[in-house]
Design a protein around this motif. Structure first.
Motif, PDB file in Angstrom:
ATOM      1  N   LYS A  21       0.855  -1.184   0.000  1.00 45.26           N
ATOM      2  CA  LYS A  21       0.000   0.000   0.000  1.00 45.26           C
ATOM      3  C   LYS A  21       0.891   1.234   0.000  1.00 45.26           C
ATOM      4  O   LYS A  21       1.856   1.304   0.762  1.00 45.26           O
ATOM      5  N   VAL A  22       0.580   2.197  -0.858  1.00 42.94           N
ATOM      6  CA  VAL A  22       1.458   3.341  -1.056  1.00 42.94           C
ATOM      7  C   VAL A  22       0.660   4.635  -0.997  1.00 42.94           C
ATOM      8  O   VAL A  22      -0.573   4.641  -1.088  1.00 42.94           O
ATOM      9  N   ALA A  23       1.416   5.734  -0.867  1.00 43.49           N
ATOM     10  CA  ALA A  23       0.835   7.074  -0.970  1.00 43.49           C
ATOM     11  C   ALA A  23       1.713   7.895  -1.899  1.00 43.49           C
ATOM     12  O   ALA A  23       2.932   7.987  -1.696  1.00 43.49           O
ATOM     13  N   SER A  24       1.102   8.484  -2.928  1.00 42.78           N
ATOM     14  CA  SER A  24       1.858   9.308  -3.871  1.00 42.78           C
ATOM     15  C   SER A  24       2.194  10.663  -3.252  1.00 42.78           C
ATOM     16  O   SER A  24       1.370  11.268  -2.563  1.00 42.78           O
ATOM     17  N   ILE A  25       3.416  11.125  -3.513  1.00 44.26           N
ATOM     18  CA  ILE A  25       3.807  12.462  -3.060  1.00 44.26           C
ATOM     19  C   ILE A  25       4.053  13.398  -4.241  1.00 44.26           C
ATOM     20  O   ILE A  25       4.369  14.562  -4.060  1.00 44.26           O
ATOM     21  N   THR A  26       3.915  12.867  -5.486  1.00 46.89           N
ATOM     22  CA  THR A  26       3.929  13.705  -6.684  1.00 46.89           C
ATOM     23  C   THR A  26       2.803  13.242  -7.604  1.00 46.89           C
ATOM     24  O   THR A  26       2.279  12.140  -7.476  1.00 46.89           O
TER      25      THR A  26
END
Length: 358
Positions: free
Chosen positions: A306-311
């Motif tokens: 599970k990830v979170a985009s920062i761009t």
């Protein structure tokens, strides 16, 4: 009055009132202890001193601070009990949010390397020890061993960070001796747990007999020492040196299994990789849609964290991290990237919320 306390004294909330060895100097102290104190035998695992409401990252950072203070004054009374308390803090952090604890290895690179490395290895040993699982007493001893494995070469360990070439003869001898030196120092400070001592003694032994200090083979090396060896190698490789940047975690894990598999325990290495994940929390990745993201959780499968985009997909920085669904093709991991090389910074609290408040 005039006698030292035989053990640590806490109040009912787990707050430390007086340490083992403190000399009672007044009737008021004795009266206060009689009214409020609970006493912790150093052979049992005492409760953490920190308030119960501390968040997982705050527990990890507190453990670092306490370990630094204790190792700076290692001859003070109550050494073994304090190391066990620090280990208890890390186990609590891992129970509350294992992903945040793992992410701190990659993202919280502040503070003295020797202290940070010991705490990082302890976190890895705690989580993989749970997966084995190790019996509770061996688990506590293994974490304590991780926190003290390099007590025999603390100053040298910091100095070696900048060494690029081969060690000189004196440095090489000190490194080879630090396991046995550490055991002597731990015994002098009241450590008598055989699992703890053997793990410190043998954490540079290798199943193929190529290790030191005694060249032990195979089953002569206990599981706690083998686990400590894996944690030591992995955490060292994902940390920067004066002469090289850190390895990306997926590369360090692949190295752990393939390049050093003949020397390390291959079965335990496979469990280590499965536990921390191919993309451990805190790993920076590029998604198939082109955005840069950070791994938040290991996910149900190792290839779908599970990830979170920062761009955004075209490289523009987002105002806040955007959590992505890991069952969407565009959000699959394309490659691991280096946030420093991309000149991107992100705070852990922005990614994990209150659990990562330091």
């Amino acid at each position: 009055m005039g006698q030292p306390l035989p053990c640590d004294a806490y109040d009912a909330k787990g707050k430390l009132l007086l340490r083992e060895g403190h000399v009672l100097t007044s009737e008021a102290q004795i009266e206060r202890l009689a009214r409020h104190a609970l006493f912790a035998d150093h052979r049992a695992e005492p409760p953490p001193e920190e308030p119960a409401e501390l968040r997982p990252l705050a527990l990890v950072l507190s453990a670092r601070q306490r370990l630094q203070r204790r190792l700076a004054d290692a001859a003070a009374p109550g050494f073994a009990a304090e190391i066990l308390r620090i280990g208890a803090l890390l186990r609590l952090a891992c129970r509350r949010n294992a992903d945040v604890a793992l992410a701190s290895i990659l993202l919280r690179r502040d503070g003295p390397y020797a202290i940070r490395h010991a705490v990082n290895v302890a976190i890895a040993c705690e989580l993989v020890g749970q997966a084995l699982p190790l019996p509770a007493d061996q688990q506590a001893a293994t974490v304590a061993a991780a926190l003290t494995m390099n007590i025999g070469m603390l100053d040298l360990q910091q100095a070696l960070l900048a060494v690029e070439g081969p060690l000189d003869n004196a440095q090489h001898a000190a490194v080879r001796a630090h396991c046995e030196t550490g055991v002597v120092m731990l015994r002098e400070r009241g450590v008598d747990d055989p699992v703890w001592l053997e793990a410190v003694r043998d954490h540079h032994e290798r199943p193929d007999g190529s290790g030191y200090p005694a060249g032990r083979h195979g089953a002569a090396i206990g599981v706690p020492a083998r686990l400590l060896a894996l944690g030591d190698v992995y955490c060292a490789r994902v940390s920067a040196r004066g002469y090289r940047p850190p390895l990306q975690p997926n590369v360090a894990l692949r190295w752990l299994f393939l390049n050093e598999g003949a020397m390390l325990d291959r079965e335990l290495a496979a469990l280590f990789i499965k536990t921390v994940g191919i993309y451990p929390p805190g790993t920076a990745v590029r998604l198939r849609n082109g955005s840069i993201a950070v791994v938040l959780e290991r996910g149900a499968t190792s290839h779908a964290p599970k990830v979170a985009s920062i761009t955004t997909h075209d490289g523009l920085r987002t105002g806040a991290p955007i959590r992505r669904r890991n069952d969407v093709e565009a959000h699959a991991v394309s490659e691991v990237v280096d946030l420093d090389a991309l000149r991107l910074e992100v705070g852990m609290e922005a990614l994990w919320g209150a659990d990562a408040a330091g």
